[in-house]
Motif scaffolding. Structure first.
Motif, mmCIF file in Angstrom:
data_model
loop_
_atom_site.group_PDB
_atom_site.id
_atom_site.type_symbol
_atom_site.label_atom_id
_atom_site.label_comp_id
_atom_site.label_asym_id
_atom_site.label_seq_id
_atom_site.Cartn_x
_atom_site.Cartn_y
_atom_site.Cartn_z
ATOM 1 N N UNK A 1 3.584 6.491 2.987
ATOM 2 C CA UNK A 1 2.803 7.637 2.733
ATOM 3 C C UNK A 1 3.834 8.764 2.325
ATOM 4 N N UNK A 2 3.561 9.456 1.241
ATOM 5 C CA UNK A 2 4.449 10.469 0.454
ATOM 6 C C UNK A 2 5.791 10.204 0.569
ATOM 7 N N UNK A 3 6.218 8.772 0.351
ATOM 8 C CA UNK A 3 7.650 8.349 0.367
ATOM 9 C C UNK A 3 8.335 7.970 1.732
ATOM 10 N N UNK A 4 7.373 8.227 2.777
ATOM 11 C CA UNK A 4 8.018 7.907 4.066
ATOM 12 C C UNK A 4 7.482 6.417 4.631
ATOM 13 N N UNK A 5 8.328 5.484 5.043
ATOM 14 C CA UNK A 5 7.870 4.265 5.605
ATOM 15 C C UNK A 5 7.323 4.475 7.028
ATOM 16 N N UNK B 1 3.391 4.011 12.940
ATOM 17 C CA UNK B 1 4.940 4.623 13.524
ATOM 18 C C UNK B 1 5.735 4.901 12.546
ATOM 19 N N UNK B 2 6.439 6.091 12.449
ATOM 20 C CA UNK B 2 7.527 6.121 11.504
ATOM 21 C C UNK B 2 8.763 5.271 11.612
ATOM 22 N N UNK B 3 9.051 4.339 10.587
ATOM 23 C CA UNK B 3 9.814 3.432 10.741
ATOM 24 C C UNK B 3 11.245 3.852 11.349
ATOM 25 N N UNK B 4 11.610 4.966 10.971
ATOM 26 C CA UNK B 4 12.873 5.460 11.519
ATOM 27 C C UNK B 4 13.057 5.253 13.002
ATOM 28 N N UNK B 5 12.059 5.607 13.618
ATOM 29 C CA UNK B 5 11.938 5.276 15.076
ATOM 30 C C UNK B 5 12.304 3.727 15.644
ATOM 31 N N UNK B 6 11.991 2.894 14.738
ATOM 32 C CA UNK B 6 12.313 1.604 15.106
ATOM 33 C C UNK B 6 13.680 0.899 14.575
ATOM 34 N N UNK B 7 14.364 1.724 13.797
ATOM 35 C CA UNK B 7 15.665 1.487 13.182
ATOM 36 C C UNK B 7 16.912 1.661 14.255
ATOM 37 N N UNK B 8 17.798 0.645 14.187
ATOM 38 C CA UNK B 8 18.900 0.748 15.008
ATOM 39 C C UNK B 8 19.937 1.691 14.449
ATOM 40 N N UNK C 1 0.995 -1.107 0.020
ATOM 41 C CA UNK C 1 0.143 0.009 -0.098
ATOM 42 C C UNK C 1 0.878 1.445 0.028
ATOM 43 N N UNK C 2 0.678 2.274 -0.696
ATOM 44 C CA UNK C 2 1.324 3.533 -1.045
ATOM 45 C C UNK C 2 0.189 4.618 -1.076
ATOM 46 N N UNK C 3 0.477 5.574 -0.346
ATOM 47 C CA UNK C 3 -0.342 6.577 -0.239
ATOM 48 C C UNK C 3 0.425 8.100 -0.466
ATOM 49 N N UNK C 4 -0.548 9.067 -0.869
ATOM 50 C CA UNK C 4 0.375 10.495 -0.985
ATOM 51 C C UNK C 4 -0.148 11.375 0.002
ATOM 52 N N UNK C 5 -1.141 10.922 0.876
ATOM 53 C CA UNK C 5 -1.455 11.802 2.141
ATOM 54 C C UNK C 5 -1.676 10.954 3.299
ATOM 55 N N UNK C 6 -1.457 11.305 4.372
ATOM 56 C CA UNK C 6 -1.709 10.661 5.740
ATOM 57 C C UNK C 6 -3.095 10.446 5.955
ATOM 58 N N UNK C 7 -3.993 11.075 5.447
ATOM 59 C CA UNK C 7 -5.490 11.024 5.785
ATOM 60 C C UNK C 7 -6.017 9.802 5.141
ATOM 61 N N UNK C 8 -5.644 9.639 3.656
ATOM 62 C CA UNK C 8 -6.183 8.447 2.910
ATOM 63 C C UNK C 8 -5.381 7.087 3.528
ATOM 64 N N UNK C 9 -4.265 7.207 4.170
ATOM 65 C CA UNK C 9 -3.678 5.874 4.831
ATOM 66 C C UNK C 9 -4.459 5.773 5.911
#
Length: 70
Positions: A31-35, A49-56, A4-12
């Motif tokens: 969403x808009x290129x952000x995982x 949750x932004x994937x970057x928060x879960x990355x080491x 699933x890919x979305x251009x805006x958070x509302x649609x996601x």
């Protein structure tokens, strides 16, 4: 389920509300290129949750605090 890919958070968020029983925890939503990763906060609550928060970090964390002995 297809990716699933979305251009805006509302649609996601709307999609997530409609599919919360079928989406798997740990799934990635873009969403808009952000995982974002789908997490469960209990009681049927689903969170993106932004994937970057879960990355080491690539390099180990180095404390900048000085150690002192009594």
């Amino acid at each position: 389920m297809k990716p699933q890919e979305f251009t805006a958070i509302d649609s996601a968020v709307d999609w997530l509300k409609r599919n919360r029983k079928t989406v798997l925890v740990g799934s990635v939503v873009v969403v808009a290129g952000v995982a974002f990763v789908v997490l469960s906060a209990g009681a049927g609550l689903v969170v993106l949750a932004p994937a970057v928060l879960l990355a080491e970090p690539a390099t180990p964390f180095e404390s900048w605090m000085a150690e002192a002995a009594p």
